[in-house]
Scaffold this motif. Structure first.
Motif, PDB file in Angstrom:
ATOM      1  N   LYS A 285       0.843  -1.202   0.000  1.00 24.24           N
ATOM      2  CA  LYS A 285       0.000   0.000   0.000  1.00 24.24           C
ATOM      3  C   LYS A 285       0.880   1.255   0.000  1.00 24.24           C
ATOM      4  O   LYS A 285       0.658   2.183  -0.788  1.00 24.24           O
ATOM      5  CB  LYS A 285      -0.917  -0.031   1.233  1.00 24.24           C
ATOM      6  N   PHE A 286       1.887   1.244   0.855  1.00 26.01           N
ATOM      7  CA  PHE A 286       2.780   2.403   0.948  1.00 26.01           C
ATOM      8  C   PHE A 286       3.469   2.657  -0.400  1.00 26.01           C
ATOM      9  O   PHE A 286       3.571   3.796  -0.865  1.00 26.01           O
ATOM     10  CB  PHE A 286       3.823   2.157   2.050  1.00 26.01           C
ATOM     11  N   CYS A 287       3.923   1.588  -1.043  1.00 25.83           N
ATOM     12  CA  CYS A 287       4.631   1.737  -2.324  1.00 25.83           C
ATOM     13  C   CYS A 287       3.679   2.256  -3.409  1.00 25.83           C
ATOM     14  O   CYS A 287       4.048   3.127  -4.194  1.00 25.83           O
ATOM     15  CB  CYS A 287       5.266   0.414  -2.747  1.00 25.83           C
ATOM     16  N   VAL A 288       2.465   1.728  -3.435  1.00 24.28           N
ATOM     17  CA  VAL A 288       1.498   2.183  -4.446  1.00 24.28           C
ATOM     18  C   VAL A 288       1.165   3.663  -4.209  1.00 24.28           C
ATOM     19  O   VAL A 288       1.099   4.452  -5.147  1.00 24.28           O
ATOM     20  CB  VAL A 288       0.220   1.304  -4.420  1.00 24.28           C
ATOM     21  N   GLU A 289       0.992   4.026  -2.933  1.00 25.61           N
ATOM     22  CA  GLU A 289       0.640   5.426  -2.621  1.00 25.61           C
ATOM     23  C   GLU A 289       1.775   6.405  -2.925  1.00 25.61           C
ATOM     24  O   GLU A 289       1.553   7.602  -3.049  1.00 25.61           O
ATOM     25  CB  GLU A 289       0.219   5.543  -1.144  1.00 25.61           C
ATOM     26  N   ASN A 290       2.991   5.873  -3.033  1.00 25.83           N
ATOM     27  CA  ASN A 290       4.144   6.748  -3.294  1.00 25.83           C
ATOM     28  C   ASN A 290       4.848   6.348  -4.588  1.00 25.83           C
ATOM     29  O   ASN A 290       6.073   6.436  -4.698  1.00 25.83           O
ATOM     30  CB  ASN A 290       5.119   6.687  -2.113  1.00 25.83           C
ATOM     31  N   TYR A 308      -4.139  -8.547  -3.833  1.00 26.49           N
ATOM     32  CA  TYR A 308      -4.193  -7.276  -3.102  1.00 26.49           C
ATOM     33  C   TYR A 308      -3.511  -6.172  -3.919  1.00 26.49           C
ATOM     34  O   TYR A 308      -4.033  -5.060  -4.031  1.00 26.49           O
ATOM     35  CB  TYR A 308      -3.516  -7.453  -1.743  1.00 26.49           C
ATOM     36  N   LEU A 309      -2.380  -6.499  -4.530  1.00 27.90           N
ATOM     37  CA  LEU A 309      -1.678  -5.482  -5.326  1.00 27.90           C
ATOM     38  C   LEU A 309      -2.480  -5.119  -6.582  1.00 27.90           C
ATOM     39  O   LEU A 309      -2.595  -3.940  -6.937  1.00 27.90           O
ATOM     40  CB  LEU A 309      -0.252  -5.961  -5.693  1.00 27.90           C
ATOM     41  N   VAL A 310      -3.063  -6.128  -7.227  1.00 23.43           N
ATOM     42  CA  VAL A 310      -3.924  -5.861  -8.395  1.00 23.43           C
ATOM     43  C   VAL A 310      -5.047  -4.900  -7.979  1.00 23.43           C
ATOM     44  O   VAL A 310      -5.312  -3.900  -8.658  1.00 23.43           O
ATOM     45  CB  VAL A 310      -4.493  -7.184  -8.964  1.00 23.43           C
ATOM     46  N   ASP A 311      -5.675  -5.194  -6.836  1.00 18.14           N
ATOM     47  CA  ASP A 311      -6.776  -4.346  -6.351  1.00 18.14           C
ATOM     48  C   ASP A 311      -6.301  -2.919  -6.070  1.00 18.14           C
ATOM     49  O   ASP A 311      -6.961  -1.951  -6.441  1.00 18.14           O
ATOM     50  CB  ASP A 311      -7.396  -4.933  -5.071  1.00 18.14           C
ATOM     51  N   LEU A 312      -5.153  -2.822  -5.415  1.00 19.63           N
ATOM     52  CA  LEU A 312      -4.620  -1.489  -5.087  1.00 19.63           C
ATOM     53  C   LEU A 312      -4.373  -0.670  -6.360  1.00 19.63           C
ATOM     54  O   LEU A 312      -4.700   0.514  -6.427  1.00 19.63           O
ATOM     55  CB  LEU A 312      -3.279  -1.624  -4.355  1.00 19.63           C
ATOM     56  N   LEU A 313      -3.807  -1.335  -7.358  1.00 18.43           N
ATOM     57  CA  LEU A 313      -3.501  -0.621  -8.612  1.00 18.43           C
ATOM     58  C   LEU A 313      -4.792  -0.153  -9.272  1.00 18.43           C
ATOM     59  O   LEU A 313      -4.870   0.970  -9.781  1.00 18.43           O
ATOM     60  CB  LEU A 313      -2.692  -1.520  -9.564  1.00 18.43           C
ATOM     61  N   GLN A 314      -5.794  -1.034  -9.224  1.00 16.24           N
ATOM     62  CA  GLN A 314      -7.099  -0.665  -9.787  1.00 16.24           C
ATOM     63  C   GLN A 314      -7.685   0.537  -9.041  1.00 16.24           C
ATOM     64  O   GLN A 314      -8.111   1.503  -9.662  1.00 16.24           O
ATOM     65  CB  GLN A 314      -8.079  -1.840  -9.673  1.00 16.24           C
ATOM     66  N   GLN A 315      -7.674   0.439  -7.709  1.00 14.78           N
ATOM     67  CA  GLN A 315      -8.240   1.530  -6.891  1.00 14.78           C
ATOM     68  C   GLN A 315      -7.563   2.861  -7.176  1.00 14.78           C
ATOM     69  O   GLN A 315      -8.205   3.903  -7.201  1.00 14.78           O
ATOM     70  CB  GLN A 315      -8.042   1.242  -5.395  1.00 14.78           C
ATOM     71  N   HIS A 316      -6.253   2.818  -7.356  1.00 17.84           N
ATOM     72  CA  HIS A 316      -5.506   4.066  -7.579  1.00 17.84           C
ATOM     73  C   HIS A 316      -5.419   4.439  -9.058  1.00 17.84           C
ATOM     74  O   HIS A 316      -4.687   5.351  -9.416  1.00 17.84           O
ATOM     75  CB  HIS A 316      -4.098   3.954  -6.974  1.00 17.84           C
ATOM     76  N   LYS A 317      -6.137   3.676  -9.884  1.00 21.76           N
ATOM     77  CA  LYS A 317      -6.170   3.913 -11.336  1.00 21.76           C
ATOM     78  C   LYS A 317      -4.752   3.973 -11.933  1.00 21.76           C
ATOM     79  O   LYS A 317      -4.427   4.837 -12.744  1.00 21.76           O
ATOM     80  CB  LYS A 317      -6.948   5.194 -11.656  1.00 21.76           C
ATOM     81  N   ILE A 318      -3.946   3.036 -11.477  1.00 23.14           N
ATOM     82  CA  ILE A 318      -2.576   2.933 -12.007  1.00 23.14           C
ATOM     83  C   ILE A 318      -2.586   1.818 -13.045  1.00 23.14           C
ATOM     84  O   ILE A 318      -3.092   0.723 -12.784  1.00 23.14           O
ATOM     85  CB  ILE A 318      -1.574   2.621 -10.872  1.00 23.14           C
ATOM     86  N   SER A 319      -2.023   2.106 -14.217  1.00 19.67           N
ATOM     87  CA  SER A 319      -2.119   1.121 -15.291  1.00 19.67           C
ATOM     88  C   SER A 319      -1.306  -0.131 -14.954  1.00 19.67           C
ATOM     89  O   SER A 319      -0.312  -0.071 -14.226  1.00 19.67           O
ATOM     90  CB  SER A 319      -1.624   1.723 -16.606  1.00 19.67           C
ATOM     91  N   ALA A 320      -1.767  -1.268 -15.505  1.00 21.26           N
ATOM     92  CA  ALA A 320      -1.130  -2.561 -15.212  1.00 21.26           C
ATOM     93  C   ALA A 320       0.351  -2.552 -15.595  1.00 21.26           C
ATOM     94  O   ALA A 320       1.165  -3.195 -14.942  1.00 21.26           O
ATOM     95  CB  ALA A 320      -1.863  -3.673 -15.963  1.00 21.26           C
ATOM     96  N   ASN A 321       0.677  -1.815 -16.656  1.00 20.22           N
ATOM     97  CA  ASN A 321       2.076  -1.849 -17.106  1.00 20.22           C
ATOM     98  C   ASN A 321       2.854  -0.596 -16.678  1.00 20.22           C
ATOM     99  O   ASN A 321       3.793  -0.183 -17.355  1.00 20.22           O
ATOM    100  CB  ASN A 321       2.145  -2.036 -18.618  1.00 20.22           C
TER     101      ASN A 321
END
Ligand SMILES: Cc1cc2nc3c(=O)[nH]c(=O)nc-3n(C[C@H](O)[C@H](O)[C@H](O)COP(=O)(O)OP(=O)(O)OC[C@H]3O[C@@H](n4cnc5c(N)ncnc54)[C@H](O)[C@@H]3O)c2cc1C
Length: 394
Positions: A285-290, A308-321
């Motif tokens: 979570k910390f890494c995705v948020e930063n 969990y990481l897939v979900d976090l990326l989706q929530q933060h609208k960060i592209s898969a690649n």
């Protein structure tokens, strides 16, 4: 049935997971995991194999086409070409891992350093090999690193030996920088890890200014590591470089607990698995948020962590690649995660260990033991292989 917020991902899809494996390879993998699953064999296997290899009994014929072939790419980079191509067919990258361990000679450290540099040169210009890796104990004496870690004074010869370790590490990271090929520094035992961490921080500060070149590894089974990562991030921000994070749970738990007990210091390991898992999630979570200041590799065979990481990326609208996110697994394990994530467009790479058979035996024993001690891992592999065998009518 799988549930995560990305409908492209289904970790139960064995057709995608094993598409690259022939029927014969699948059957072989089945028998191998059956054998590894036998605790008895995995307990007596290492000492007997070590003894036979030591007295010169040729065992290559038995090891190479079985356990070695399953978990390693080959004995040389050239022998790994088949695996590199096979993984790439499923959009999975290769992390060439020269897995020679436990050496003590300066000449071997020099040779290992040169071989690691060859992995970077091999990766240069080949998108199928997106990341490289090395271990500090591959280029320097364990006892020397431990002495430094314990802040004991070094004599002149030891100081010179450490200068050579530093020079080798610098040469590897500098080559990575010049070629633009990222490299990860593996994490090892706690009583040498401060030395490894300070080398890794120095290299990151030097080479990660414009883009990510060096990653350090954070073992989240340590109760101090999530906090350490946050401190390192603050430092990286202040100094203006990208923090490279490979997060893993940690491979030396039994050894760590045993040593702490024997020497009478508090165990560096989390109180239980749930605490490790909670901190692993918090780290993700910390890494995705930063994500603008951290580039990270999620090294795990745990499905929940991947979900969990897939979900976090989706929530933060960060592209898969997104260039700052990678998933990584080890060759021969959790293909259902690697190939299904890659199929969904995520960036995935697998460690492809290689080296002379005798030298990679410690690595193979660790894999065999991990597959018996990690709750459910062998059962999970077998279940998936079985499912795919049935699907193919084998
Ligand atoms: C790509 C990749 C790179 C890796 N690089 C490194 C590395 O550089 N250094 C390294 O040490 N390991 C490394 N590993 C191994 C890793 O640390 C784990 O041992 C392995 O991946 C199993 O953890 P998991 O997350 O996959 O699975 P899980 O099955 O969810 O977790 C098992 C892990 O949880 C932890 N654990 C289990 N029981 C307890 C308990 N009672 N209390 C506290 N914690 C517990 C242990 O770390 C154990 O290995 C790497 C793994 C991968 C996939």
């Amino acid at each position: 049935m799988d549930t995560n917020s990305d409908p492209r991902i289904n970790f139960e899809n064995t057709e995608i997971a094993f598409r690259q494996k022939s029927d014969n390879e699948l059957k072989k993998a089945y028998w191998l995991f059956k054998l590894i699953g036998s605790n008895f064999l995995t307990q007596i296997g290492p000492p007997i194999t070590n003894f036979l290899l030591k007295i010169g009994v040729p065992l290559k014929w038995a090891i190479k086409p079985t356990i070695f072939e399953h978990f390693c790419g080959g004995e040389t980079i050239a022998e790994c070409e088949h695996t590199i191509a096979q993984l790439h067919e499923g959009n999975v990258g290769t992390i060439l891992d020269y897995s020679v361990e436990g050496e003590e000679e300066e000449s071997v450290f020099d040779a290992t350093c040169e071989e690691i540099i060859r992995t970077i040169e091999r990766a240069d210009g080949d998108p199928r090999i997106p990341i490289t890796v090395f271990k500090i104990t591959g280029i320097g004496k364990f006892d020397l690193l431990a002495k430094l870690d314990a802040k004991q004074p070094l004599n002149t010869a030891e100081q010179e030996a450490y200068n050579r370790v530093h020079a080798r590490c610098l040469k590897i990271c500098e080559t990575a920088y010049l070629k633009g090929v990222p490299t990860m520094i593996d994490a090892e035992e706690t009583w040498i890890q401060d030395t490894i961490d300070s080398l890794a921080m120095e290299m990151m500060e030097r080479f990660n200014k414009e883009k990510l070149i060096v990653y350090n590894t954070y073992q989240i089974y340590r109760h101090d590591k999530f906090k350490a990562l946050q401190e390192d991030y603050k430092y990286a921000q202040a100094k203006g470089f990208i923090l490279g994070v490979k997060m893993v749970r940690g491979a030396y738990m039994e050894k760590e607990r045993k040593r702490a007990l024997e020497l009478g210091y508090p165990s560096p390991i989390q109180k239980d698995k749930a605490a490790t898992d909670a901190d692993y999630n918090a780290t993700l979570k910390f890494c995705v948020e930063n994500i603008s200041g951290i580039s990270f590799v999620c090294g795990t065979h745990n499905e929940e962590s991947c979900r969990y990481l897939v979900d976090l990326l989706q929530q933060h609208k960060i592209s898969a690649n997104h260039p700052h996110v990678y998933f990584a697994q080890l060759l021969g394990m959790s293909d259902n995660l690697s190939f299904n994530l890659a199929h969904g467009g995520y960036q995935v790479a697998k460690y492809v260990p290689y080296g002379p058979i005798k030298a990679v035996m410690p690595y193979l024993f660790r894999r065999a033991q991990e597959n018996t001690s990690v709750a459910g891992q062998t059962g999970r592999e077998l279940k998936l292989i079985n499912q795919e065998k049935k699907r193919r009518g084998l």
